[in-house]
Design an enzyme around this catalytic site. Structure first.
Site, PDB file in Angstrom:
ATOM      1  N   ASP A 109      20.474  -4.234 -33.343  1.00 29.21           N
ATOM      2  CA  ASP A 109      21.190  -3.790 -32.385  1.00 29.21           C
ATOM      3  C   ASP A 109      22.599  -3.890 -32.785  1.00 29.21           C
ATOM      4  OD1 ASP A 109      19.075  -3.448 -30.080  1.00 29.21           O
ATOM      5  OD2 ASP A 109      18.635  -5.397 -30.960  1.00 29.21           O
TER       6      ASP A 109
ATOM      7  N   HIS B 292      13.004 -11.686 -33.806  1.00 29.78           N
ATOM      8  CA  HIS B 292      13.263 -12.652 -33.094  1.00 29.78           C
ATOM      9  C   HIS B 292      13.146 -13.871 -33.708  1.00 29.78           C
ATOM     10  CE1 HIS B 292      11.903  -9.830 -29.581  1.00 29.78           C
ATOM     11  NE2 HIS B 292      13.258 -10.026 -29.420  1.00 29.78           N
TER      12      HIS B 292
ATOM     13  N   GLN C  34      21.364  -4.236 -17.527  1.00 26.10           N
ATOM     14  CA  GLN C  34      21.299  -3.496 -18.663  1.00 26.10           C
ATOM     15  C   GLN C  34      20.467  -2.249 -19.080  1.00 26.10           C
ATOM     16  OE1 GLN C  34      20.667  -6.850 -21.420  1.00 26.10           O
ATOM     17  NE2 GLN C  34      19.633  -5.586 -22.840  1.00 26.10           N
TER      18      GLN C  34
ATOM     19  N   ARG D  35       9.873  -2.531 -28.004  1.00 23.04           N
ATOM     20  CA  ARG D  35       9.347  -1.200 -27.660  1.00 23.04           C
ATOM     21  C   ARG D  35       8.467  -0.544 -28.436  1.00 23.04           C
ATOM     22  NH1 ARG D  35      15.168  -1.465 -25.531  1.00 23.04           N
ATOM     23  NH2 ARG D  35      14.839  -1.130 -23.169  1.00 23.04           N
TER      24      ARG D  35
ATOM     25  N   LEU E 175       8.151 -11.593 -27.948  1.00 20.04           N
ATOM     26  CA  LEU E 175       8.601 -11.817 -29.238  1.00 20.04           C
ATOM     27  C   LEU E 175       7.825 -11.296 -30.419  1.00 20.04           C
ATOM     28  CD1 LEU E 175       9.839 -15.528 -28.517  1.00 20.04           C
ATOM     29  CD2 LEU E 175      11.096 -13.426 -28.147  1.00 20.04           C
ATOM     30  N   HIS E 176       8.743 -11.042 -31.500  1.00 17.53           N
ATOM     31  CA  HIS E 176       8.100 -10.444 -32.896  1.00 17.53           C
ATOM     32  C   HIS E 176       8.997 -11.340 -33.936  1.00 17.53           C
ATOM     33  CE1 HIS E 176      11.758  -8.303 -33.032  1.00 17.53           C
ATOM     34  NE2 HIS E 176      11.262  -7.355 -31.917  1.00 17.53           N
TER      35      HIS E 176
ATOM     36  N   SER F 269      10.429  -3.970 -32.993  1.00 19.23           N
ATOM     37  CA  SER F 269      11.058  -3.938 -31.588  1.00 19.23           C
ATOM     38  C   SER F 269      10.006  -4.190 -30.645  1.00 19.23           C
ATOM     39  CB  SER F 269      11.788  -2.582 -31.572  1.00 19.23           C
ATOM     40  OG  SER F 269      12.041  -2.271 -30.065  1.00 19.23           O
TER      41      SER F 269
ATOM     42  N   GLY G  77      12.256 -11.554 -24.554  1.00 17.82           N
ATOM     43  CA  GLY G  77      10.733 -11.807 -24.769  1.00 17.82           C
ATOM     44  C   GLY G  77      10.021 -10.874 -25.268  1.00 17.82           C
TER      45      GLY G  77
HETATM   46  P1  AMP Z   1      15.791  -8.269 -27.618  1.00 11.98           P
HETATM   47  O1  AMP Z   1      14.744  -9.379 -27.009  1.00 11.98           O
HETATM   48  O2  AMP Z   1      15.454  -6.934 -27.705  1.00 11.98           O
HETATM   49  O3  AMP Z   1      16.948  -8.594 -26.403  1.00 11.98           O
HETATM   50  O4  AMP Z   1      16.253  -8.987 -28.789  1.00 11.98           O
HETATM   51  C1  AMP Z   1      16.682 -10.347 -28.979  1.00 11.98           C
HETATM   52  C2  AMP Z   1      17.638 -10.542 -30.373  1.00 11.98           C
HETATM   53  O5  AMP Z   1      16.711 -10.065 -31.206  1.00 11.98           O
HETATM   54  C3  AMP Z   1      18.809  -9.626 -30.375  1.00 11.98           C
HETATM   55  O6  AMP Z   1      20.023 -10.119 -30.868  1.00 11.98           O
HETATM   56  C4  AMP Z   1      18.149  -8.396 -31.299  1.00 11.98           C
HETATM   57  O7  AMP Z   1      19.225  -7.629 -32.169  1.00 11.98           O
HETATM   58  C5  AMP Z   1      17.335  -9.359 -32.120  1.00 11.98           C
HETATM   59  N1  AMP Z   1      16.477  -8.478 -32.625  1.00 11.98           N
HETATM   60  C6  AMP Z   1      15.494  -7.742 -32.178  1.00 11.98           C
HETATM   61  N2  AMP Z   1      14.746  -6.854 -33.205  1.00 11.98           N
HETATM   62  C7  AMP Z   1      15.110  -7.235 -34.262  1.00 11.98           C
HETATM   63  C8  AMP Z   1      14.641  -6.988 -35.815  1.00 11.98           C
HETATM   64  N3  AMP Z   1      13.810  -6.285 -35.844  1.00 11.98           N
HETATM   65  N4  AMP Z   1      15.236  -7.822 -36.761  1.00 11.98           N
HETATM   66  C9  AMP Z   1      16.106  -8.718 -36.252  1.00 11.98           C
HETATM   67  N5  AMP Z   1      16.809  -8.996 -35.080  1.00 11.98           N
HETATM   68  C10 AMP Z   1      16.158  -8.192 -34.239  1.00 11.98           C
END
Ligand code: AMP
Length: 280
Positions: free
Chosen positions: A148, A35, A59, A185, A31-32, A183, A29
């Protein structure tokens, strides 16, 4: 778009579409565009698209940012709907980890080192939740971000080792205009930390430039990137790595492919990034 926290509803939805390809994007979640790039790719390549929003506690280490991890469910659902998602699974912790839960998935070697060194049980948590989500959603394709990188290696390996019939698709890292990888974060960063955070991409790009200029000594590459990051007072280096993109073992010499990666703390916020050599 169906939004559900019920495994039964997801299973029923999937049973009603047995012959359709299903692209799946698991997320935590907030989201950017990173995602959403995965969702758009899934939409373009599949007859149905499912996403999940679940901040997976297994995790996170006890001292990590689980409780303060940013959330924006309403906005996330609007963005997912606009990007063409058909179903969003938003399970609760008690559904995913009921009392008595004791079965974990461990991808042994790829989970150690790099992120695994700083976060020892992180990839056990990732592998476990991803396996569970795959079993519930039954996707034909799964979409993950290169951002990641170690996670992509771990999930690719578990798909292979557990004979899952899922095509694994890695999408390029989406960046802000100044190069910072998007991200969730990043929202923790104070303005001066946000400015300094471009150091990850600058260091990795410098490593790529050295490779392009003919440097093949991995130690010299690591040192050059390390020096650049350590010159940024707002950051605290965790690691720089020049590794084999398949085994994730550190290289002595770059012969063919390499993944350049780094993790840097800004206050309590830990950011990661990577670039693949050769550039495609
Ligand atoms: P997360 O919500 O951080 O668990 O990310 C969910 C999915 O989005 C994972 O497969 C991440 O690798 C991907 N993701 C996160 N940030 C990026 C980004 N800047 N560019 C491409 N994919 C991303």
């Amino acid at each position: 778009m169906i939004v559900t926290d019920s495994i039964a509803v997801v299973r029923q939805w999937r049973r009603e579409r047995p012959l359709m390809t299903c692209g799946f994007v698991p997320t935590m979640g907030y989201l950017h565009d990173g995602h959403l790039a995965l969702v758009r790719r899934a939409r373009a390549e599949n007859e149905t698209v499912a996403a999940s929003i679940y901040i997976n506690p297994t995790q996170f280490a006890p001292a990590e940012d689980l409780s303060r991890y940013p959330r924006s469910l309403e906005r996330d659902l609007e963005l997912l709907a606009a990007a063409g998602t058909d179903l969003v699974f938003t399970p609760s912790d008690v559904l995913m980890y009921p009392s008595g839960f004791q079965t974990y998935v461990t991808v042994e070697h790829l989970s150690q080192g790099l992120e695994g060194a700083a976060r020892p049980l992180h990839f056990r948590g990732v592998a476990t939740i991803v396996t569970k989500l795959f079993h519930i959603v039954q996707p034909t394709q799964a979409y993950f971000g290169q951002k990641d990188f170690q996670q992509t290696a771990v999930v690719r390996q578990l798909i292979q080792d557990l004979h899952l019939d899922i095509a694994f698709i890695v999408c390029p890292t989406v960046r802000e205009a100044d190069g910072l990888a998007m991200s969730s974060r990043n929202s923790y960063l104070k303005p001066w930390q946000r400015t300094a955070a471009t150091v990850l991409y600058r260091a990795l790009s410098y490593g790529m430039a050295l490779l392009l200029a003919g440097e093949r000594d991995a130690n010299r590459l690591r040192l050059a990137m390390r020096d650049l990051i350590e010159a940024e007072p707002a950051g605290r280096l965790d690691y720089v790595s020049v590794a084999d993109p398949v085994t994730l073992q550190e290289l002595a010499q770059v012969d063919e492919q390499a993944v350049l990666s780094t993790a840097v703390y800004f206050g309590r916020t830990r950011l990661i990034d990577n670039l693949l050599w050769p550039l495609l």
